[in-house]
Design an enzyme around this catalytic site. Sequence first.
Site, short mmCIF file in Angstrom:
data_model
loop_
_atom_site.label_atom_id
_atom_site.label_comp_id
_atom_site.label_asym_id
_atom_site.label_seq_id
_atom_site.Cartn_x
_atom_site.Cartn_y
_atom_site.Cartn_z
N ALA A 1 0.84 -1.19 0.00
CA ALA A 1 0.00 0.00 0.00
C ALA A 1 0.88 1.25 0.00
CB ALA A 1 -0.88 -0.01 1.25
N GLY B 1 0.78 -5.01 1.16
CA GLY B 1 -0.33 -5.10 0.22
C GLY B 1 0.10 -5.75 -1.10
N GLU C 1 -0.22 -9.28 -0.44
CA GLU C 1 -1.66 -9.57 -0.33
C GLU C 1 -2.31 -9.62 -1.71
OE1 GLU C 1 -2.05 -6.33 2.57
OE2 GLU C 1 -3.21 -7.73 3.78
N GLU D 1 4.00 -4.87 7.67
CA GLU D 1 3.12 -3.84 8.22
C GLU D 1 3.38 -3.54 9.69
OE1 GLU D 1 2.20 -6.21 6.14
OE2 GLU D 1 0.68 -5.50 4.74
N1 3HC Z 1 4.50 3.41 -0.03
C1 3HC Z 1 4.93 4.62 -0.43
N2 3HC Z 1 6.20 4.89 -0.75
C2 3HC Z 1 7.07 3.88 -0.68
C3 3HC Z 1 6.71 2.58 -0.29
C4 3HC Z 1 5.35 2.36 0.04
N3 3HC Z 1 4.89 1.17 0.39
N4 3HC Z 1 7.79 1.80 -0.29
C5 3HC Z 1 8.82 2.57 -0.70
N5 3HC Z 1 8.38 3.83 -0.94
C6 3HC Z 1 9.15 4.96 -1.45
C7 3HC Z 1 10.15 5.48 -0.44
O1 3HC Z 1 9.55 6.42 0.41
C8 3HC Z 1 11.20 6.08 -1.33
O2 3HC Z 1 10.72 7.33 -1.74
P1 3HC Z 1 11.75 8.56 -1.92
O3 3HC Z 1 12.73 8.11 -2.96
O4 3HC Z 1 10.88 9.68 -2.32
O5 3HC Z 1 12.40 8.74 -0.59
C9 3HC Z 1 11.19 5.17 -2.56
O6 3HC Z 1 9.95 4.48 -2.52
C10 3HC Z 1 12.30 4.14 -2.56
O7 3HC Z 1 12.30 3.49 -1.29
P2 3HC Z 1 13.65 3.25 -0.47
O8 3HC Z 1 14.48 4.47 -0.49
O9 3HC Z 1 13.25 2.68 0.82
O10 3HC Z 1 14.34 2.16 -1.42
P3 3HC Z 1 15.00 0.77 -1.05
O11 3HC Z 1 15.34 0.15 -2.33
O12 3HC Z 1 16.07 0.97 -0.02
O13 3HC Z 1 13.86 -0.08 -0.31
C11 3HC Z 1 11.72 -1.12 -0.02
C12 3HC Z 1 12.72 -0.46 -1.00
C13 3HC Z 1 12.29 -2.42 0.53
C14 3HC Z 1 10.44 -1.35 -0.77
C15 3HC Z 1 11.47 -0.18 1.18
O14 3HC Z 1 11.13 1.10 0.67
C16 3HC Z 1 10.36 -0.60 2.07
O15 3HC Z 1 10.57 -1.39 2.96
N6 3HC Z 1 9.14 -0.07 1.85
C17 3HC Z 1 8.02 -0.30 2.70
C18 3HC Z 1 7.39 -1.63 2.46
C19 3HC Z 1 6.20 -1.80 3.36
O16 3HC Z 1 6.24 -1.53 4.54
N7 3HC Z 1 5.08 -2.24 2.80
C20 3HC Z 1 3.88 -2.39 3.51
C21 3HC Z 1 3.08 -1.14 3.38
S1 3HC Z 1 1.66 -1.14 4.42
C22 3HC Z 1 0.54 -2.11 3.59
O17 3HC Z 1 0.84 -2.63 2.56
C23 3HC Z 1 -0.80 -2.21 4.23
C24 3HC Z 1 -1.63 -3.23 3.58
O18 3HC Z 1 -1.59 -4.41 4.33
C25 3HC Z 1 -3.04 -2.77 3.48
#
Ligand code: 3HC
Length: 703
Positions: free
Chosen positions: A63, A104, A107, A127
């Site tokens: 997400a 997500g 998912e 998450e």
């Molecule tokens: N949403 C929005 N932006 C995101 C994102 C996400 N899920 N994941 C990454 N980004 C953005 C970062 O903010 C960053 O933006 P920026 O360049 O403007 O700073 C860009 O993408 C690149 O991210 P990283 O600098 O972190 O790049 P890496 O290659 O080091 O890491 C990654 C990539 C492993 C995907 C890491 O960004 C990460 O762990 N992201 C979060 C993943 C996550 O937590 N997903 C779950 C989200 S909650 C969800 O899905 C709820 C659902 O169950 C309903």
Amino acid sequence: MTALVHYRLDGQLALIGLSRPPVNALGQPLRAALLEACERAAADPAVAAIVLHGANGLFSAGADISEFGSEASSAAPDLPGLLVRLTRIDKPLVAAIGKLALGGGLELALACGYRIGEPQARLGLPEINLGLLPGAGGTQRLPRLIGAESALNMILSGKQVDVQHAHLMGILDRLADNPETLIEQACVYARELLAQGAPAQPAARYPSPAVDLPEGFFAGFRAEQEARWKSRLAPRLVLAAIEAACLLPLEEGLAREQDLFRQAEASRQSAALRHVFFAEREAGRIPGIDPALDMRPIAKVAVIGAGTMGGGIAMNFANAGIPVVVLEQKSDALERGLSNVQRNYEISVKRGKLSQAELEKRMRLLQGSLEYADIADADLVIEAVFEKLEIKQQVFRTLDEVCKPGAILATNTSSLDVDAIAAVTSRPQDVIGLHFFSPANVMRLLEVVRARRTAPDVLATTLKLARRIGKLPVVSGVCFGFIGNRMLEPYAREAMRMVLEGASPAQVDGVLTGIDLNMGVLSMLDLAGIDVNYLVRQANKAAFADDPSYCRLGDELYAMGCYGQKSSFGFYHYEGRQRLDDPTVEKVAERLAGELQIPRRSLAPQEIHDRCLFMLINEGIQLLDEGIALRASDIDLVWINGYGFPAHLGGPMHYAEQLGLDQVLDGILRLQASLGSHGQRWFKPAPLLKRLVAAGRTRIEKF
Ligand code: 3HC
Ligand code: NAI
């Protein structure tokens, strides 16, 4: 069709590619485009099956985190609803997982009937790190695929698994040979499914996911984990959701998950953890430094001093495959240092975290030396000798003589003036502070101290290198103690003073651990060494000379040889790993209070909280105003990653915002008035705090 999704037909297959770089975050526009593409494929009689993939290789990181807490998060089509719709398409969907399927994103793949992954892909439900639970079916569909206990562990850990593991667990049905052939092999798989007349959704492997669980599993699990979870909400909600998966039919379970997810999303803890997520990414952006700047190549590193810090620092580079020379003055110190490193690696081998071959490889990358000539070709030198300005300056004079032009010269000082160290060299532009935290091979924080003349490419290179060795770099300007230790000073001062006034160390620490800090400040001083803290104080003596009570308890314990854990006596008494109250400390405190004419009384937990935390916050705000910290969120990262401040409170600056800046200011003024001369001397609100409150601002920022 919008450019967020690529749509293409290949015979009977519709290939739908998510295309929202960099990570295909499933924000509302992408959700809408994906739904439209899937409806199109569902409605097209020429399409028999669908292959869903990331158009640029990466499947999806989940997400869109930036939508949480706003209406966009649930704007139609919302993710749970979209995924339910996908599960109802009467054609097989194959998720072709490249690079990442997180949150997500995973998912989404779970809503598809079939999943194939390429060898480098990683899958996870992280998450929990955002104070959330999977909210688009993950807590309901995963237990039905791999069983409740495995799903619970995967969701609570938030850890990513590789494809082999995911395949063994049953999350993936197939493995592709390599990333390049993923889509082709996904298409082959889809055609096989069609040829076999496979259903759009195969029957659940664990229709009742609790089948293998012992009686009372959930209650037992909760009781076991409660203490570890402290006041964190998300793990409790995860457990409730998995329990629902075991008790309710899918549809009802999904509805329960939604309720729990909304509760998590609206929580302060999740807001704090989302703040931390974006703070970590923001910390790498330095105003005025072009991200495209040419970096200096770093192929060989040298560390001066093989003590506690030097050895740990060297390990970071060996771990990342970078050769490192460790230089000492005397051979016995060198041998001791290297054998400490070897022992650390051996512990990892014993714990099954490192192979013997990897240990040997890393030790081969470490070369001990007593000769400066051996480091003449190093690209980066990190000095970690005794914390004395004259000694460090002498080392830097030598480095200036022997190191090749362009080498980056770094100091690991925890408080000394990096400008004064740089000044003894003919190349101050190449000098920087790299303040590692102890144990240096474990702690994630790296304070990168930008001296007055540090060149932009030196700063940019060290920031990039820090990430390469797995650290979280945060930039600080030069001042006594930089961001972290400077803030520690007023925080520790109040804690010690309150013991003189009548609180016990356990009471002070108990209030701090009561808001989930890993350790109270007095336990932390015992761990770091009362002697170390004393010596740091001596180096900055003039700043406190007007207050005879200043850290008197620490000074006294130092004089008594009570250095903390290392000598079994400090603010507490230690028996093995057990920390016990020490009546001697109470007696010493009473005596000192008498000498200093400080009346003793009992202190309420609220007072202890406010005196420690408000002084910490006040100093942070002052640092921001002085430009030592670039932004409030950098301060939060330092305290979360270097000092055990709970991430689910967002760090001290975010915590202050949640308390209300006006409340913090009022509290400081109240203490100023109520604590007599001590209050007058120390409880001075930072001018920036006053300006922010006067202007009605609620966020801490330069103003
Ligand atoms: N949403 C929005 N932006 C995101 C994102 C996400 N899920 N994941 C990454 N980004 C953005 C970062 O903010 C960053 O933006 P920026 O360049 O403007 O700073 C860009 O993408 C690149 O991210 P990283 O600098 O972190 O790049 P890496 O290659 O080091 O890491 C990654 C990539 C492993 C995907 C890491 O960004 C990460 O762990 N992201 C979060 C993943 C996550 O937590 N997903 C779950 C989200 S909650 C969800 O899905 C709820 C659902 O169950 C309903
Ligand atoms: P230490 O006393 O364990 O190690 C210092 C080492 O440097 C010793 O092995 C000594 O032989 C060697 N040394 C001294 N002078 C030298 C010289 N001229 N050339 C080569 N080697 C020399 O000290 P520690 O704890 O490792 O600290 C080192 C530095 O790291 C200090 O500046 C300290 O402030 C800083 N630091 C320490 C932290 C800690 O928790 N110990 C945390 C963060 C920074």
